[in-house]
Design a protein around this motif. Structure first.
Motif, PDB file in Angstrom:
ATOM      1  N   GLY A 141      40.651  36.293  88.196  1.00  0.00           N
ATOM      2  CA  GLY A 141      41.114  37.413  87.374  1.00  0.00           C
ATOM      3  C   GLY A 141      41.165  37.101  85.909  1.00  0.00           C
ATOM      4  O   GLY A 141      41.716  37.870  85.133  1.00  0.00           O
ATOM      5  N   GLY A 142      40.563  35.976  85.504  1.00  0.00           N
ATOM      6  CA  GLY A 142      40.723  35.513  84.135  1.00  0.00           C
ATOM      7  C   GLY A 142      39.708  35.992  83.136  1.00  0.00           C
ATOM      8  O   GLY A 142      39.806  35.676  81.959  1.00  0.00           O
ATOM      9  N   GLY A 143      38.696  36.734  83.580  1.00  0.00           N
ATOM     10  CA  GLY A 143      37.719  37.236  82.626  1.00  0.00           C
ATOM     11  C   GLY A 143      36.639  36.248  82.249  1.00  0.00           C
ATOM     12  O   GLY A 143      35.849  36.508  81.343  1.00  0.00           O
ATOM     13  N   GLY A 144      36.559  35.106  82.953  1.00  0.00           N
ATOM     14  CA  GLY A 144      35.553  34.103  82.656  1.00  0.00           C
ATOM     15  C   GLY A 144      34.457  34.070  83.697  1.00  0.00           C
ATOM     16  O   GLY A 144      34.118  35.086  84.321  1.00  0.00           O
ATOM     17  N   ALA A 145      33.904  32.875  83.909  1.00  0.00           N
ATOM     18  CA  ALA A 145      32.770  32.731  84.824  1.00  0.00           C
ATOM     19  C   ALA A 145      33.138  33.116  86.258  1.00  0.00           C
ATOM     20  O   ALA A 145      32.329  33.699  86.977  1.00  0.00           O
ATOM     21  N   MET A 146      34.361  32.800  86.688  1.00  0.00           N
ATOM     22  CA  MET A 146      34.765  33.139  88.054  1.00  0.00           C
ATOM     23  C   MET A 146      34.883  34.651  88.242  1.00  0.00           C
ATOM     24  O   MET A 146      34.540  35.188  89.297  1.00  0.00           O
ATOM     25  N   SER A 147      35.361  35.357  87.233  1.00  0.00           N
ATOM     26  CA  SER A 147      35.431  36.821  87.314  1.00  0.00           C
ATOM     27  C   SER A 147      34.037  37.418  87.437  1.00  0.00           C
ATOM     28  O   SER A 147      33.801  38.321  88.258  1.00  0.00           O
ATOM     29  N   ALA A 148      33.120  36.926  86.611  1.00  0.00           N
ATOM     30  CA  ALA A 148      31.747  37.438  86.661  1.00  0.00           C
ATOM     31  C   ALA A 148      31.119  37.181  88.021  1.00  0.00           C
ATOM     32  O   ALA A 148      30.414  38.029  88.577  1.00  0.00           O
TER      33      ALA A 148
END
Length: 329
Positions: A4-11
């Motif tokens: 949920g952080g808006g970084g690579a994991m969110s993408a």
């Protein structure tokens, strides 16, 4: 929480789970709002959910965020928000007085932003299944003719401008959440950016892209734009406006201000021949008084963001994996 952080994991979550399930074409590049055509008009349409903890913090509240966050997502497409919806999820046991404060903040923010909340929904969940109040807002607005804000339009030579000091929102949330005390109280920069964007586009509609660096901070926004445009980005580290209290707090906490969330700032990529005029217009607006040129798009190292340090060296500014500070919006 990293998803949920808006970084690579969110993408990764969106690209591998949701887009295939929805059977829709993958967007050419991530944007804060979708540009759609309806009845001959170009509309910007966006939705966002707000789960910030705590509900009230220096400089704002979840009510302010719920309005300003969606208004700003629309503004990054060049649209002035016209109408919002508001869905509220309340946890059993939350005090009515708290809900009233949130509602008052939400209404005041909507009036200040010049937007109307015209539809909504309320749900209550059992105690322990929420965190007091969650809010979802969706919004629509008209995109003016001649405005085309997309990261794909960025070309080498574009000037990178940030509208003011970064890192305030994330550090304000952390200080309240963890009861931390710094030399000076740090307040969130939470604000609606529609007026600032209108001021910029009045100078020239030929701004290439705008982005509000929320989750993942300035670093995430620059990396997304670099990847989508196929250009490299060079940032002059000393030119990035970081307030001394934020710099001190980040040094103590081991955080990089480039990755800390903002809720009232934007980053713009502007053709070089328009940059001085756009910068002057931004500085004449209350929300852009501290606007600064921080770098440029380059042909070298496509898709990569590089910062030139004050000592003359360089460092790669990577896309964040997750979120340094969860639950900040």
């Amino acid at each position: 929480m990293g998803h949920g952080g808006g970084g690579a994991m969110s993408a990764e979550l969106v690209e591998q789970i949701f887009l295939p399930a929805l059977a829709g074409p993958a967007p050419a590049a991530p944007t804060d709002a979708a540009a759609v055509e309806l009845g001959g008009a170009r509309l910007a349409f966006s939705t966002d959910s707000f789960v910030v903890r705590p509900l009230f913090f220096p400089g704002g509240s979840i009510g302010d965020l719920a309005v300003n966050g969606t208004v700003n997502d629309l503004a990054m497409s060049g649209a002035r928000a016209a109408y919002l919806s508001c869905g509220v999820i309340l946890e059993e046991g939350v005090e009515i007085a708290t809900v009233g404060r949130v509602a008052e903040a939400l209404g005041a923010a909507a009036r200040s932003a010049g937007v109307r909340v015209v539809t909504g929904d309320t749900k209550v969940v059992e105690a322990g299944h929420g965190d007091g109040v969650y809010i979802n807002t969706s919004g629509i607005g008209l995109i003016p003719p001649g405005v085309d804000l997309r990261p794909e339009r960025v070309v080498p030579g574009d000037v990178v401008i940030v509208s003011g000091a970064i890192g305030l929102h994330g550090v304000a949330i952390l200080s309240k959440r963890e009861n931390l005390r710094f030399e000076a109280e740090i307040e969130s920069d939470c604000a609606a950016l529609g007026g600032l964007v209108e001021t910029m586009l009045a100078v020239t509609p030929d701004v290439h892209v705008l982005r509000d660096p929320t989750r993942g901070g300035l670093a995430a926004s620059l990396n997304e734009i670099a990847a989508a445009s196929g250009t490299g980005i060079v940032v002059q580290e000393r030119a990035v406006p970081v307030p001394p209290p934020v710099a001190s707090a980040c040094a103590v906490l081991g955080l990089d201000p480039m990755y800390v969330a903002n809720e009232g700032k934007l980053v713009a990529f502007v053709p070089r021949h328009h940059a001085d005029a756009v910068l002057a217009a931004m500085r004449a607006h209350p929300l852009g008084a501290e606007a600064a040129v921080i770098g440029e798009a380059v042909a070298e190292h496509p898709g990569m963001v590089v910062a030139r340090t004050g000592l003359g060296g360089t460092r790669v500014v990577d896309m964040p994996l997750g979120e340094q500070l969860p639950r900040i919006c």
